[in-house]
Design an enzyme around this catalytic site. Structure first.
Site, PDB file in Angstrom:
ATOM      1  N   HIS A 184       0.586  22.588 145.198  1.00 12.10           N
ATOM      2  CA  HIS A 184       0.629  22.830 146.646  1.00 12.10           C
ATOM      3  C   HIS A 184       1.661  23.886 147.025  1.00 12.10           C
ATOM      4  O   HIS A 184       1.521  24.553 148.045  1.00 12.10           O
ATOM      5  CB  HIS A 184       0.878  21.527 147.421  1.00 12.10           C
ATOM      6  CG  HIS A 184       2.288  21.043 147.415  1.00 12.10           C
ATOM      7  ND1 HIS A 184       2.850  20.356 146.351  1.00 12.10           N
ATOM      8  CD2 HIS A 184       3.282  21.137 148.348  1.00 12.10           C
ATOM      9  CE1 HIS A 184       4.103  20.051 146.625  1.00 12.10           C
ATOM     10  NE2 HIS A 184       4.396  20.513 147.833  1.00 12.10           N
ATOM     11  N   ASP A 185       2.701  24.069 146.203  1.00 17.22           N
ATOM     12  CA  ASP A 185       3.711  25.091 146.480  1.00 17.22           C
ATOM     13  C   ASP A 185       3.576  26.306 145.563  1.00 17.22           C
ATOM     14  O   ASP A 185       4.551  27.035 145.335  1.00 17.22           O
ATOM     15  CB  ASP A 185       5.119  24.490 146.347  1.00 17.22           C
ATOM     16  CG  ASP A 185       5.574  23.785 147.620  1.00 17.22           C
ATOM     17  OD1 ASP A 185       4.969  24.042 148.685  1.00 17.22           O
ATOM     18  OD2 ASP A 185       6.521  22.981 147.551  1.00 17.22           O
ATOM     19  N   LYS A 219       5.050  29.629 146.534  1.00 21.26           N
ATOM     20  CA  LYS A 219       6.498  29.853 146.484  1.00 21.26           C
ATOM     21  C   LYS A 219       6.918  30.642 145.253  1.00 21.26           C
ATOM     22  O   LYS A 219       8.038  31.152 145.194  1.00 21.26           O
ATOM     23  CB  LYS A 219       7.245  28.521 146.528  1.00 21.26           C
ATOM     24  CG  LYS A 219       7.228  27.864 147.898  1.00 21.26           C
ATOM     25  CD  LYS A 219       8.101  26.626 147.929  1.00 21.26           C
ATOM     26  CE  LYS A 219       8.133  26.016 149.326  1.00 21.26           C
ATOM     27  NZ  LYS A 219       8.961  24.797 149.387  1.00 21.26           N
ATOM     28  N   HIS A 234       3.756  30.832 152.348  1.00 17.28           N
ATOM     29  CA  HIS A 234       3.444  30.346 151.003  1.00 17.28           C
ATOM     30  C   HIS A 234       2.143  29.536 150.911  1.00 17.28           C
ATOM     31  O   HIS A 234       1.464  29.620 149.878  1.00 17.28           O
ATOM     32  CB  HIS A 234       4.628  29.574 150.398  1.00 17.28           C
ATOM     33  CG  HIS A 234       4.770  28.162 150.847  1.00 17.28           C
ATOM     34  ND1 HIS A 234       5.576  27.802 151.905  1.00 17.28           N
ATOM     35  CD2 HIS A 234       4.241  26.996 150.370  1.00 17.28           C
ATOM     36  CE1 HIS A 234       5.521  26.488 152.059  1.00 17.28           C
ATOM     37  NE2 HIS A 234       4.728  25.974 151.157  1.00 17.28           N
ATOM     38  N   HIS A 236      -1.313  22.098 154.097  1.00 19.86           N
ATOM     39  CA  HIS A 236      -0.370  20.983 153.923  1.00 19.86           C
ATOM     40  C   HIS A 236       0.855  21.082 154.824  1.00 19.86           C
ATOM     41  O   HIS A 236       1.652  20.142 154.884  1.00 19.86           O
ATOM     42  CB  HIS A 236       0.038  20.833 152.449  1.00 19.86           C
ATOM     43  CG  HIS A 236       1.027  21.848 151.950  1.00 19.86           C
ATOM     44  ND1 HIS A 236       0.641  23.080 151.470  1.00 19.86           N
ATOM     45  CD2 HIS A 236       2.378  21.810 151.849  1.00 19.86           C
ATOM     46  CE1 HIS A 236       1.712  23.758 151.078  1.00 19.86           C
ATOM     47  NE2 HIS A 236       2.784  23.013 151.306  1.00 19.86           N
ATOM     48  N   HIS A 237       1.009  22.197 155.553  1.00 21.45           N
ATOM     49  CA  HIS A 237       2.104  22.303 156.528  1.00 21.45           C
ATOM     50  C   HIS A 237       1.604  22.282 157.971  1.00 21.45           C
ATOM     51  O   HIS A 237       2.355  22.601 158.893  1.00 21.45           O
ATOM     52  CB  HIS A 237       2.931  23.563 156.285  1.00 21.45           C
ATOM     53  CG  HIS A 237       3.991  23.395 155.240  1.00 21.45           C
ATOM     54  ND1 HIS A 237       5.067  22.550 155.398  1.00 21.45           N
ATOM     55  CD2 HIS A 237       4.118  23.945 154.004  1.00 21.45           C
ATOM     56  CE1 HIS A 237       5.824  22.606 154.312  1.00 21.45           C
ATOM     57  NE2 HIS A 237       5.267  23.435 153.444  1.00 21.45           N
ATOM     58  N   ASP A 248       4.653  15.112 150.831  1.00 12.67           N
ATOM     59  CA  ASP A 248       5.525  16.271 150.675  1.00 12.67           C
ATOM     60  C   ASP A 248       6.843  16.073 151.428  1.00 12.67           C
ATOM     61  O   ASP A 248       7.934  16.255 150.869  1.00 12.67           O
ATOM     62  CB  ASP A 248       4.791  17.509 151.187  1.00 12.67           C
ATOM     63  CG  ASP A 248       5.573  18.797 151.003  1.00 12.67           C
ATOM     64  OD1 ASP A 248       6.375  18.883 150.057  1.00 12.67           O
ATOM     65  OD2 ASP A 248       5.370  19.732 151.807  1.00 12.67           O
TER      66      ASP A 248
END
Length: 212
Positions: free
Chosen positions: A51-52, A55, A80, A104-105, A133
């Site tokens: 998911h990251d 980054k 990201h 997801h954010h 998260d």
């Protein structure tokens, strides 16, 4: 392919990888508690593991900064999910994983990023991932903060019900915390060899090791 991309995260930034590994376990546990099948929960755990991914394209000067980010730095950070989703699209992975990573954010009230989706517009997978998260961020040591206890994190999550988080999913997660005293995973550097990521049994090792 997803496990290979997880390896690229581990090689680039062990802290981000370990965070993703814990989030994957939390997301899988929550999905199972919500009635998802083992396969569905496993797919969500794999999405959480990358998911990251976006980054990996952000410099350490921003990722590891202990002071508040500038507006420009925050905008870079907020890209990201888009970067990660684009990488997944480039590898032609299933849209399920792309959506979970991309959104997801997002926040329940529509004030998240990158698309400002709200309520049921946000894919269910991403709504689960958001809770998992944030819980790990709250309970982990970061350059800019000390970890919160499980009880402190629980209260912070509840304060975001209906704004940051889907109230029903959050309530399920909080209940899971209440009935699982040792729910929070220990923060440590993973000692699994990189080559194990490509072994057929790695996923089972990943879940077993993270649940201990």
């Amino acid at each position: 392919m997803l496990l290979s991309l997880a390896q690229s995260i581990q090689e680039r930034d062990i802290v981000t990888y370990e965070h993703s590994r814990r989030v994957a376990v939390y997301a899988q546990r929550l999905a199972r508690y919500l009635g998802w099948s083992r396969r569905e929960a496993r797919d969500l755990a794999l999405a959480a593991l990358v998911h990251d991914l976006g980054k990996t394209w952000i410099g350490n000067d921003i990722l590891n900064k202990s002071a508040a980010l500038s507006r420009e730095e925050r905008l870079k950070m907020e890209r990201h999910p888009i970067t990660g989703a684009r990488i997944l699209i480039g590898y032609e992975v299933h849209p399920f994983y792309v959506e979970a990573v991309l959104y997801h954010h997002e926040s329940w009230n529509g004030q998240g990023y990158p698309a400002r989706l709200k309520n049921e517009e946000i894919p269910f997978s991403a709504r689960i991932l958001t809770v998992a998260d944030v819980y790990d961020v709250l309970t982990s040591q970061r350059p800019y903060k000390a970890p919160l206890s499980m009880d402190e994190a629980r209260e912070r999550l509840l304060a975001g019900s209906g704004t940051n988080f889907d109230p029903a999913i959050l309530q399920a997660f909080v209940h899971l915390l209440d009935i699982t005293p040792d729910f929070t995973l220990t923060q440590h550097v993973c000692d699994i060899s990189l080559k194990n990521l490509r072994q057929p049994g790695f996923y089972n090792m990943f879940i077993a090791g993270s649940s201990s």
